[in-house]
Scaffold this motif. Structure first.
Motif, PDB file in Angstrom:
ATOM      1  N   ALA A  25       3.227 -10.071   6.087  1.00  0.00           N
ATOM      2  CA  ALA A  25       3.333  -8.609   6.173  1.00  0.00           C
ATOM      3  C   ALA A  25       2.120  -7.929   5.558  1.00  0.00           C
ATOM      4  O   ALA A  25       1.689  -6.867   6.034  1.00  0.00           O
ATOM      5  CB  ALA A  25       4.618  -8.131   5.493  1.00  0.00           C
TER       6      ALA A  25
ATOM      7  N   GLN B 202      -0.836  -8.654   5.846  1.00  0.00           N
ATOM      8  CA  GLN B 202      -1.974  -8.693   6.765  1.00  0.00           C
ATOM      9  C   GLN B 202      -2.023  -7.460   7.665  1.00  0.00           C
ATOM     10  O   GLN B 202      -2.933  -7.311   8.476  1.00  0.00           O
ATOM     11  CB  GLN B 202      -1.928  -9.948   7.634  1.00  0.00           C
ATOM     12  N   MET B 203      -1.032  -6.583   7.513  1.00  0.00           N
ATOM     13  CA  MET B 203      -0.966  -5.365   8.325  1.00  0.00           C
ATOM     14  C   MET B 203      -0.409  -4.237   7.473  1.00  0.00           C
ATOM     15  O   MET B 203       0.062  -4.464   6.367  1.00  0.00           O
ATOM     16  CB  MET B 203      -0.128  -5.613   9.580  1.00  0.00           C
ATOM     17  N   SER B 204      -0.472  -3.042   8.017  1.00  0.00           N
ATOM     18  CA  SER B 204       0.084  -1.900   7.283  1.00  0.00           C
ATOM     19  C   SER B 204       1.614  -1.983   7.313  1.00  0.00           C
ATOM     20  O   SER B 204       2.199  -2.707   8.127  1.00  0.00           O
ATOM     21  CB  SER B 204      -0.374  -0.592   7.920  1.00  0.00           C
ATOM     22  N   GLU B 205       2.260  -1.220   6.430  1.00  0.00           N
ATOM     23  CA  GLU B 205       3.727  -1.183   6.416  1.00  0.00           C
ATOM     24  C   GLU B 205       4.266  -0.711   7.759  1.00  0.00           C
ATOM     25  O   GLU B 205       5.255  -1.231   8.260  1.00  0.00           O
ATOM     26  CB  GLU B 205       4.230  -0.263   5.298  1.00  0.00           C
ATOM     27  N   GLN B 206       3.599   0.288   8.333  1.00  0.00           N
ATOM     28  CA  GLN B 206       4.025   0.812   9.627  1.00  0.00           C
ATOM     29  C   GLN B 206       3.882  -0.250  10.720  1.00  0.00           C
ATOM     30  O   GLN B 206       4.791  -0.434  11.529  1.00  0.00           O
ATOM     31  CB  GLN B 206       3.227   2.055   9.998  1.00  0.00           C
ATOM     32  N   GLU B 207       2.757  -0.960  10.732  1.00  0.00           N
ATOM     33  CA  GLU B 207       2.555  -2.015  11.728  1.00  0.00           C
ATOM     34  C   GLU B 207       3.617  -3.106  11.585  1.00  0.00           C
ATOM     35  O   GLU B 207       4.178  -3.582  12.574  1.00  0.00           O
ATOM     36  CB  GLU B 207       1.158  -2.632  11.588  1.00  0.00           C
ATOM     37  N   SER B 208       3.890  -3.490  10.354  1.00  0.00           N
ATOM     38  CA  SER B 208       4.890  -4.514  10.094  1.00  0.00           C
ATOM     39  C   SER B 208       6.271  -4.066  10.588  1.00  0.00           C
ATOM     40  O   SER B 208       6.991  -4.839  11.222  1.00  0.00           O
ATOM     41  CB  SER B 208       4.938  -4.834   8.605  1.00  0.00           C
TER      42      SER B 208
ATOM     43  N   VAL C 296       6.956  -1.827  12.910  1.00  0.00           N
ATOM     44  CA  VAL C 296       6.949  -1.753  14.378  1.00  0.00           C
ATOM     45  C   VAL C 296       7.047  -3.160  14.962  1.00  0.00           C
ATOM     46  O   VAL C 296       7.806  -3.404  15.901  1.00  0.00           O
ATOM     47  CB  VAL C 296       5.691  -1.012  14.898  1.00  0.00           C
ATOM     48  N   LEU C 297       6.280  -4.085  14.420  1.00  0.00           N
ATOM     49  CA  LEU C 297       6.309  -5.462  14.905  1.00  0.00           C
ATOM     50  C   LEU C 297       7.715  -6.048  14.791  1.00  0.00           C
ATOM     51  O   LEU C 297       8.243  -6.626  15.752  1.00  0.00           O
ATOM     52  CB  LEU C 297       5.307  -6.325  14.143  1.00  0.00           C
ATOM     53  N   LYS C 298       8.338  -5.892  13.630  1.00  0.00           N
ATOM     54  CA  LYS C 298       9.698  -6.415  13.449  1.00  0.00           C
ATOM     55  C   LYS C 298      10.670  -5.765  14.413  1.00  0.00           C
ATOM     56  O   LYS C 298      11.519  -6.436  15.010  1.00  0.00           O
ATOM     57  CB  LYS C 298      10.162  -6.234  11.999  1.00  0.00           C
TER      58      LYS C 298
END
Length: 144
Positions: free
Chosen positions: A123, A125-131, A133-135
């Motif tokens: 997690a 390795q990316m922003s909180e928002q990216e994480s 969205v990915l999940k």
């Protein structure tokens, strides 16, 4: 001569998902394999019992979306290591309830901490928002 095929396997979503899954699970695989000699299905069975408590092999297979043969082998391996115990159900003598032994619970807690740490590494390795969205997207895809 044939025309150039413009299909890009590297951008084919199922291929990308598989590649990402393999790459992201390698380091964690090394932890449970090196530390406890477990295979992937074995740690999944262990985690299902650690999280949900007593389950049957069929229930684990349905939750983990794994074939019953793989679950059966994993259960046998975990029982040999004394991580789980089986109890025949009184209501149906063909079915066994599976649960973690105290040793199995200890292994589960150790690996759960490692899994949490590893999840944080990924997690980070990316922003909180990216994480998030990915999940959300992966959950949508996995629940089909």
């Amino acid at each position: 001569m044939s025309e150039k095929d413009d299909f890009d396997l590297q951008l084919f979503l199922p291929y990308l998902l598989n590649q990402a899954a393999e790459a992201s699970s390698l380091a964690f695989t090394k932890i449970y394999k090196d530390r406890y000699g477990m295979l992937r299905t074995e740690w999944r069975v262990l985690f299902h019992l650690g999280i949900y408590g007593t389950l049957t092999a069929k229930e684990i297979g349905e939750r983990a979306r794994s074939h019953k043969t793989k679950i059966s082998r994993a259960v046998g391996a975990l029982e040999t290591r004394r991580y789980i115990k089986r109890t025949r159900l009184e209501t149906d003598r063909r079915v066994e309830a599976l649960e973690l032994t105290p040793l199995g619970m200890s292994v589960y807690h150790d690996l759960r901490e490692e899994a949490w740490r590893y999840d944080q590494e990924i997690a980070n390795q990316m922003s909180e928002q990216e994480s998030a969205v990915l999940k959300k997207l992966l959950l949508r895809l996995s629940n089909g």
